[in-house]
Write a protein that holds these residues in place. Sequence first.
Motif, PDB file in Angstrom:
ATOM      1  N   LYS A 170     113.917  95.356 111.645  1.00 19.33           N
ATOM      2  CA  LYS A 170     113.278  94.942 110.398  1.00 19.33           C
ATOM      3  C   LYS A 170     111.766  94.824 110.566  1.00 19.33           C
ATOM      4  O   LYS A 170     110.994  95.169 109.660  1.00 19.33           O
ATOM      5  N   ASP A 171     111.344  94.325 111.730  1.00 26.44           N
ATOM      6  CA  ASP A 171     109.907  94.207 111.996  1.00 26.44           C
ATOM      7  C   ASP A 171     109.241  95.582 112.029  1.00 26.44           C
ATOM      8  O   ASP A 171     108.150  95.775 111.487  1.00 26.44           O
ATOM      9  N   ILE A 172     109.925  96.527 112.686  1.00 23.07           N
ATOM     10  CA  ILE A 172     109.373  97.882 112.787  1.00 23.07           C
ATOM     11  C   ILE A 172     109.302  98.525 111.410  1.00 23.07           C
ATOM     12  O   ILE A 172     108.278  99.122 111.044  1.00 23.07           O
ATOM     13  N   TRP A 173     110.368  98.389 110.633  1.00 15.95           N
ATOM     14  CA  TRP A 173     110.391  98.990 109.301  1.00 15.95           C
ATOM     15  C   TRP A 173     109.332  98.365 108.403  1.00 15.95           C
ATOM     16  O   TRP A 173     108.685  99.047 107.606  1.00 15.95           O
ATOM     17  N   LYS A 174     109.113  97.047 108.534  1.00 13.48           N
ATOM     18  CA  LYS A 174     108.096  96.377 107.734  1.00 13.48           C
ATOM     19  C   LYS A 174     106.713  96.917 108.058  1.00 13.48           C
ATOM     20  O   LYS A 174     105.878  97.121 107.158  1.00 13.48           O
ATOM     21  N   ALA A 175     106.466  97.169 109.331  1.00 12.36           N
ATOM     22  CA  ALA A 175     105.167  97.710 109.738  1.00 12.36           C
ATOM     23  C   ALA A 175     104.996  99.140 109.236  1.00 12.36           C
ATOM     24  O   ALA A 175     103.911  99.517 108.762  1.00 12.36           O
ATOM     25  N   LEU A 176     106.067  99.940 109.319  1.00 10.81           N
ATOM     26  CA  LEU A 176     105.977 101.347 108.934  1.00 10.81           C
ATOM     27  C   LEU A 176     105.814 101.544 107.425  1.00 10.81           C
ATOM     28  O   LEU A 176     105.251 102.558 106.994  1.00 10.81           O
ATOM     29  N   ARG A 177     106.306 100.608 106.632  1.00  8.70           N
ATOM     30  CA  ARG A 177     106.182 100.766 105.182  1.00  8.70           C
ATOM     31  C   ARG A 177     105.016  99.957 104.613  1.00  8.70           C
ATOM     32  O   ARG A 177     104.854  99.865 103.396  1.00  8.70           O
ATOM     33  N   SER A 178     104.206  99.388 105.481  1.00  5.37           N
ATOM     34  CA  SER A 178     103.042  98.645 105.013  1.00  5.37           C
ATOM     35  C   SER A 178     102.008  99.612 104.439  1.00  5.37           C
ATOM     36  O   SER A 178     101.883 100.755 104.890  1.00  5.37           O
ATOM     37  N   PRO A 179     101.245  99.195 103.432  1.00  6.20           N
ATOM     38  CA  PRO A 179     100.207 100.067 102.848  1.00  6.20           C
ATOM     39  C   PRO A 179      99.207 100.552 103.886  1.00  6.20           C
ATOM     40  O   PRO A 179      98.731 101.688 103.792  1.00  6.20           O
ATOM     41  N   VAL A 180      98.880  99.691 104.832  1.00  2.00           N
ATOM     42  CA  VAL A 180      97.912 100.086 105.859  1.00  2.00           C
ATOM     43  C   VAL A 180      98.424 101.291 106.641  1.00  2.00           C
ATOM     44  O   VAL A 180      97.710 102.278 106.839  1.00  2.00           O
ATOM     45  N   ILE A 184     100.855 103.452 105.761  1.00  7.15           N
ATOM     46  CA  ILE A 184     101.093 104.609 104.891  1.00  7.15           C
ATOM     47  C   ILE A 184      99.798 105.362 104.603  1.00  7.15           C
ATOM     48  O   ILE A 184      99.719 106.581 104.771  1.00  7.15           O
ATOM     49  N   PHE A 185      98.767 104.643 104.190  1.00  4.71           N
ATOM     50  CA  PHE A 185      97.545 105.331 103.763  1.00  4.71           C
ATOM     51  C   PHE A 185      96.631 105.698 104.925  1.00  4.71           C
ATOM     52  O   PHE A 185      95.859 106.657 104.825  1.00  4.71           O
ATOM     53  N   THR A 186      96.742 104.971 106.018  1.00  3.33           N
ATOM     54  CA  THR A 186      96.037 105.384 107.232  1.00  3.33           C
ATOM     55  C   THR A 186      96.611 106.697 107.739  1.00  3.33           C
ATOM     56  O   THR A 186      95.872 107.627 108.090  1.00  3.33           O
ATOM     57  N   THR A 187      97.930 106.786 107.757  1.00  2.00           N
ATOM     58  CA  THR A 187      98.596 107.997 108.223  1.00  2.00           C
ATOM     59  C   THR A 187      98.351 109.161 107.269  1.00  2.00           C
ATOM     60  O   THR A 187      98.170 110.307 107.704  1.00  2.00           O
ATOM     61  N   ILE A 213      92.728 104.995 101.079  1.00  2.00           N
ATOM     62  CA  ILE A 213      92.693 104.096 102.230  1.00  2.00           C
ATOM     63  C   ILE A 213      91.740 102.930 101.970  1.00  2.00           C
ATOM     64  O   ILE A 213      91.933 101.824 102.474  1.00  2.00           O
ATOM     65  N   TYR A 214      90.722 103.156 101.152  1.00  5.42           N
ATOM     66  CA  TYR A 214      89.808 102.065 100.788  1.00  5.42           C
ATOM     67  C   TYR A 214      90.512 101.058  99.878  1.00  5.42           C
ATOM     68  O   TYR A 214      90.375  99.843 100.046  1.00  5.42           O
ATOM     69  N   LEU A 215      91.280 101.570  98.931  1.00  9.80           N
ATOM     70  CA  LEU A 215      91.942 100.694  97.966  1.00  9.80           C
ATOM     71  C   LEU A 215      93.121  99.930  98.549  1.00  9.80           C
ATOM     72  O   LEU A 215      93.358  98.767  98.216  1.00  9.80           O
ATOM     73  N   PHE A 216      93.887 100.593  99.429  1.00 11.68           N
ATOM     74  CA  PHE A 216      95.141  99.999  99.890  1.00 11.68           C
ATOM     75  C   PHE A 216      95.142  99.572 101.357  1.00 11.68           C
ATOM     76  O   PHE A 216      96.167  99.112 101.865  1.00 11.68           O
ATOM     77  N   GLY A 217      94.010  99.722 102.044  1.00 10.07           N
ATOM     78  CA  GLY A 217      93.960  99.308 103.449  1.00 10.07           C
ATOM     79  C   GLY A 217      93.201  98.021 103.646  1.00 10.07           C
ATOM     80  O   GLY A 217      92.723  97.722 104.740  1.00 10.07           O
ATOM     81  N   LYS A 218      93.077  97.232 102.581  1.00  9.98           N
ATOM     82  CA  LYS A 218      92.287  96.007 102.631  1.00  9.98           C
ATOM     83  C   LYS A 218      93.032  94.871 103.339  1.00  9.98           C
ATOM     84  O   LYS A 218      94.251  94.915 103.508  1.00  9.98           O
ATOM     85  N   PRO A 219      92.301  93.821 103.746  1.00 15.18           N
ATOM     86  CA  PRO A 219      92.884  92.725 104.533  1.00 15.18           C
ATOM     87  C   PRO A 219      94.086  92.042 103.910  1.00 15.18           C
ATOM     88  O   PRO A 219      94.914  91.483 104.616  1.00 15.18           O
ATOM     89  N   LYS A 220      94.206  92.084 102.578  1.00 17.08           N
ATOM     90  CA  LYS A 220      95.343  91.389 101.958  1.00 17.08           C
ATOM     91  C   LYS A 220      96.663  92.054 102.296  1.00 17.08           C
ATOM     92  O   LYS A 220      97.724  91.449 102.155  1.00 17.08           O
ATOM     93  N   HIS A 221      96.612  93.331 102.747  1.00 17.23           N
ATOM     94  CA  HIS A 221      97.838  94.029 103.135  1.00 17.23           C
ATOM     95  C   HIS A 221      98.093  93.739 104.606  1.00 17.23           C
ATOM     96  O   HIS A 221      97.349  94.174 105.472  1.00 17.23           O
ATOM     97  N   ARG A 222      99.124  92.999 104.928  1.00 21.57           N
ATOM     98  CA  ARG A 222      99.346  92.547 106.282  1.00 21.57           C
ATOM     99  C   ARG A 222     100.817  92.650 106.658  1.00 21.57           C
ATOM    100  O   ARG A 222     101.688  92.800 105.802  1.00 21.57           O
TER     101      ARG A 222
END
Length: 423
Positions: free
Chosen positions: A207-217, A219-222, A402-411
């Motif tokens: 679950k931890d891995i899946w949460k990290a992989l589906r995070s906006p950071v 997704i949009f970084t990749t 990546i500017y819009l969805f990679g902000k600090p609030k996405h954790r």
Amino acid sequence: MKSWPKWIILFALFIMSIINFADKSITGLAGIHIMEDLNLTSIQFGIVGSSFFWLFSIVGIIGASLSDRFGTGKLLAIMAIIWTITQSMMLFVSSLPMLIFSRVLLGAGEGAFSATAISHLCKWFKPESRGLAISIINFGNVVGIAVTAPIVVFLISNYGWKQAFFVSGICSFIWLICWIWLGRLKTPVSFEEEVSKQENKQNINGKDIWKALRSPVFIFTTFTSFIAYSLIVFGLTFNPSYLMKVKGLSEQQSAMVIAISGLIGAILGMVLAIISDRLYKKTQSLWKSRTLFTAICAILAGILYSMYPLLNGSGSIIILLSLVNTLVVTINTLNPTAVTSLLPQRRGVMTGTYYGVMTSSGIVAPIIFGKLIQDSGSNLAGGFSTSIYGMAIAMVIAAILIYLFGKPKHRVSTENDKRIVNL
């Protein structure tokens, strides 16, 4: 504590990255010869370029994940063995199916390299110095294209394209012997204990891995790296032909343009990586030092690349490609640091998935490029320009996302203790 062993390891991986990208670049540099020798169309050659990535991405994800269990050093040695075999077997290629088979096999052997190499470096370098270390690996990637381009062209012109592949296989074998000898070097105990303490602090479940992989950071970084990699794919497959057929440069001039712009881009990319590292030390903010930095690089890369079809003359092309290479190298340097920070306990999984998705661009991009070029008919420049403009527009869009969805609030928080990894 002795610090020289980590620099030896970094140098060895730097050399391996040179071989890695030299392997990829030979096909593009020998493209005209291969197409004439095997009587291939642009679409068929696009399929050849795509075939390298058919297993590349999948093996990248699986292989890098296995490195968490079996060790990065062993996996790197296995890769070198595969490279040696596949590049050597090119001597016997005489048809399109055989060529595709050899490229698929090489892609499988190289798929996990970047993720595994970066994961291995993380055992030797602390977070505040990893940007520079990764940039040196990326510098090897560019050197693999740039410095080897004149050498490869010389080998192709004087001995044939098959022999150029074979020489690359010999280099992989020599590296393997040296790597086995370097296996006696061990990570400094104090740093190893520090890493172990940090990464084994909690158990990480699916679950931890899946949460990290589906995070906006993630997704949009990749996604940004996916688009940036399409520029690299174009450079590996069709850019040499573009420089010769459309820009009117000779084979030697094309190799010179690729070499000079690649080297300048790699050096300036290292400078930007150092600036990013210093910004991170000062602010301790991955958002400012990595993600925002990447967004700026991406939008500049897109704007500059859109000017490529408008330029003529080797001088102006070198300047433009040098700047674009600088920005693309920086993107590929900084994005992995942001991805691994999401879940440092599972670097192999994170970097493997990241590189797997990113490099899947190589599956579709060459076929699209080949289709656009062939459909252009006599307007060859139009087909190339359409491909370039498409990548430039996509790069700008990726920068905005990546500017819009990679902000600090996405954790990302882990399941066990809800520890926050804030970007």
